[in-house]
Enzyme design. Structure first.
Site, PDB file in Angstrom:
ATOM      1  N   LYS A  44       0.929  -1.178   0.058  1.00  0.00           N
ATOM      2  CA  LYS A  44      -0.059  -0.011   0.001  1.00  0.00           C
ATOM      3  C   LYS A  44       0.977   1.364   0.166  1.00  0.00           C
ATOM      4  O   LYS A  44       1.589   1.339   0.999  1.00  0.00           O
ATOM      5  CB  LYS A  44      -1.066  -0.160   1.380  1.00  0.00           C
ATOM      6  CG  LYS A  44      -1.883   1.284   1.426  1.00  0.00           C
ATOM      7  CD  LYS A  44      -2.842   1.141   2.472  1.00  0.00           C
ATOM      8  CE  LYS A  44      -3.730   2.209   2.381  1.00  0.00           C
ATOM      9  NZ  LYS A  44      -4.725   2.145   3.592  1.00  0.00           N
TER      10      LYS A  44
ATOM     11  N   ARG B 161     -10.640  10.108   1.704  1.00  0.00           N
ATOM     12  CA  ARG B 161     -10.611  10.572   3.009  1.00  0.00           C
ATOM     13  C   ARG B 161     -11.604  11.603   3.129  1.00  0.00           C
ATOM     14  O   ARG B 161     -12.109  12.052   4.374  1.00  0.00           O
ATOM     15  CB  ARG B 161      -9.248  11.244   3.235  1.00  0.00           C
ATOM     16  CG  ARG B 161      -8.051  10.044   3.288  1.00  0.00           C
ATOM     17  CD  ARG B 161      -6.716  10.628   3.300  1.00  0.00           C
ATOM     18  NE  ARG B 161      -5.710   9.392   3.345  1.00  0.00           N
ATOM     19  CZ  ARG B 161      -4.233   9.800   3.232  1.00  0.00           C
ATOM     20  NH1 ARG B 161      -3.885  10.815   2.781  1.00  0.00           N
ATOM     21  NH2 ARG B 161      -3.475   8.794   2.780  1.00  0.00           N
TER      22      ARG B 161
ATOM     23  N   GLU C 134       7.763  -6.583   1.566  1.00  0.00           N
ATOM     24  CA  GLU C 134       6.611  -6.524   2.301  1.00  0.00           C
ATOM     25  C   GLU C 134       5.432  -7.557   2.111  1.00  0.00           C
ATOM     26  O   GLU C 134       4.938  -8.303   3.029  1.00  0.00           O
ATOM     27  CB  GLU C 134       5.638  -5.050   1.668  1.00  0.00           C
ATOM     28  CG  GLU C 134       6.081  -3.942   2.546  1.00  0.00           C
ATOM     29  CD  GLU C 134       6.046  -3.435   3.825  1.00  0.00           C
ATOM     30  OE1 GLU C 134       5.446  -4.273   4.517  1.00  0.00           O
ATOM     31  OE2 GLU C 134       6.370  -2.254   3.971  1.00  0.00           O
TER      32      GLU C 134
ATOM     33  N   LYS D  97      -2.052  -1.498  -3.901  1.00  0.00           N
ATOM     34  CA  LYS D  97      -3.065  -0.243  -3.748  1.00  0.00           C
ATOM     35  C   LYS D  97      -2.214   0.992  -3.857  1.00  0.00           C
ATOM     36  O   LYS D  97      -1.046   1.042  -3.131  1.00  0.00           O
ATOM     37  CB  LYS D  97      -3.933  -0.364  -2.548  1.00  0.00           C
ATOM     38  CG  LYS D  97      -4.794   0.818  -2.042  1.00  0.00           C
ATOM     39  CD  LYS D  97      -5.322   0.599  -0.631  1.00  0.00           C
ATOM     40  CE  LYS D  97      -6.379   1.937  -0.432  1.00  0.00           C
ATOM     41  NZ  LYS D  97      -6.516   2.168   0.943  1.00  0.00           N
TER      42      LYS D  97
HETATM   43  C1  PBG Z   1      -7.502   3.430   5.623  1.00  0.00           C
HETATM   44  C2  PBG Z   1      -7.750   3.480   4.253  1.00  0.00           C
HETATM   45  C3  PBG Z   1      -7.512   4.316   3.063  1.00  0.00           C
HETATM   46  C4  PBG Z   1      -8.150   3.478   2.093  1.00  0.00           C
HETATM   47  C5  PBG Z   1      -8.758   2.574   2.368  1.00  0.00           C
HETATM   48  N1  PBG Z   1      -8.465   2.133   3.710  1.00  0.00           N
HETATM   49  C6  PBG Z   1      -7.134   5.575   3.361  1.00  0.00           C
HETATM   50  C7  PBG Z   1      -5.706   5.878   3.708  1.00  0.00           C
HETATM   51  O1  PBG Z   1      -4.844   4.927   3.797  1.00  0.00           O
HETATM   52  O2  PBG Z   1      -5.515   7.061   4.083  1.00  0.00           O
HETATM   53  C8  PBG Z   1      -8.277   4.076   0.530  1.00  0.00           C
HETATM   54  C9  PBG Z   1      -9.120   3.942  -0.375  1.00  0.00           C
HETATM   55  C10 PBG Z   1      -9.442   4.800  -1.431  1.00  0.00           C
HETATM   56  O3  PBG Z   1      -8.727   5.665  -1.634  1.00  0.00           O
HETATM   57  O4  PBG Z   1     -10.534   4.373  -2.279  1.00  0.00           O
HETATM   58  N2  PBG Z   1      -6.672   2.924   6.093  1.00  0.00           N
END
Ligand code: PBG
Length: 309
Positions: free
Chosen positions: A179, A189, A219, A234
């Site tokens: 990620k 967010r 990872e 991601k």
């Molecule tokens: C939280 C989380 C995030 C997303 C999924 N779980 C945001 C972040 O890490 O700030 C992002 C998903 C998206 O942008 O569609 N940990």
């Protein structure tokens, strides 16, 4: 006859934003077509997903500000929004729809970070202790997949052990393994209301550097060794090289998240008449499959499943 890659609704996971209330829908300005919905409507979405053959829904709660704290302790409340939603969906859909619950503290912290902050930085091991409790809480509510999105080190192994000790050895772990610290999460967010909590802060001390590839291999190797069942990349489209490299390296199912910013790009460009929505979205889906992903988290999931029908 010669088509090499195929897509079915079983490849899809549908992320849903849930809020308090009844029969209540709230649009998200940066994600036209995606809404925050109350539990009753989330259950209706889940039923549609099941009927369309979509593999799973992934639930993201919009936590009322008054319930946020420094240490995100509301994540451990068995009566919180994600637990009530999970129970309601499970009651209605039984075993024929997977329910993915995120593990990370950002929906619950006043500072918007995924963990607890000590001396201006997220404290890894202290956070992992809380994440184990969050995972068990969500497993008790009936989720089928725990998805740690927090990017703390060592959490997959600790969560696996914690789940097993509580009798949840059948609950799978889909780890957000690769990620990246990405600006493509911006609209998400906004959707869950963590942007204002985070202010100008970044998550670069725990999420990955977009310039790195071999770090993704490290990872993922760690998460597999710790017991992950599925590993995720991601964001999606800007990171297809990572999906392919992982697929070529590790014999494990790979998920990819077409994140909020990618959704916004495709949707807004289509609404502006610059792209043909259905064609570009389906092309992006097959690109994820071609790169080697078996599961695609996408806000287009319902639409894609309907188009496939
Ligand atoms: C939280 C989380 C995030 C997303 C999924 N779980 C945001 C972040 O890490 O700030 C992002 C998903 C998206 O942008 O569609 N940990």
């Amino acid at each position: 006859m010669v088509q090499e890659t195929h897509l079915t609704p079983a490849n899809l996971i549908w992320p849903i934003f849930v809020k308090e209330g009844t029969a209540s829908v709230e649009p998200i300005a940066s994600m036209p077509g995606v809404e925050r919905v109350s539990i009753d409507l989330a259950v209706a979405h889940a039923e549609q997903a099941k009927d369309l053959g979509i593999a799973c829904v992934a639930i993201f709660p919009v936590t009322p500000t008054a319930l946020k704290s420094d240490d995100g302790r509301h994540a451990l409340d068995p009566d919180n929004l994600i637990c009530r939603t999970t129970k309601a969906i499970r009651d209605r859909c039984g075993d024929s729809l997977g329910i993915v619950c995120d593990v990370a503290l950002d929906p619950y912290t006043t500072h918007g970070h995924d963990g607890v902050v000590v001396d201006n930085d997220v404290a890894n091991d202290l956070t992992v202790d809380i994440l184990c409790g969050q995972a068990i809480n969500q497993a008790r509510a009936g989720c089928t997949v725990i998805a740690p999105s927090d990017m703390m080190d060592g959490r997959v192994g600790r969560i696996r052990a914690a789940l097993d000790a509580e009798g949840f050895s059948h609950v799978a772990i889909m780890s957000y393994a690769a990620k990246y610290a990405s600006a493509f999460y911006g609209p998400f967010r906004d959707a869950v209301g963590s942007a204002k909590n985070l202010g100008g802060a970044t998550k670069k001390t725990y999420q990955m550097d977009p310039s790195n590839t071999t770090e993704a291999l490290r990872e993922v190797a760690l998460d597999i060794a710790e017991g992950a069942d599925i590993v995720m990349v991601k964001p999606g489209m800007p990171y297809l090289d990572i999906v392919q490299r992982l697929h070529d390296t590790f014999p494990i199912p790979i998920a990819v998240y077409q994140v909020s910013g990618e959704y916004a790009m495709l949707k807004l460009a289509s609404q502006a008449g610059a792209l043909d929505e259905r064609t570009v979205v389906m092309e992006s889906m097959i690109a994820f499959r071609r790169a080697g992903a078996c599961s695609i988290l996408t806000y287009f999931a319902k639409q894609v499943a309907q188009w496939l029908q």
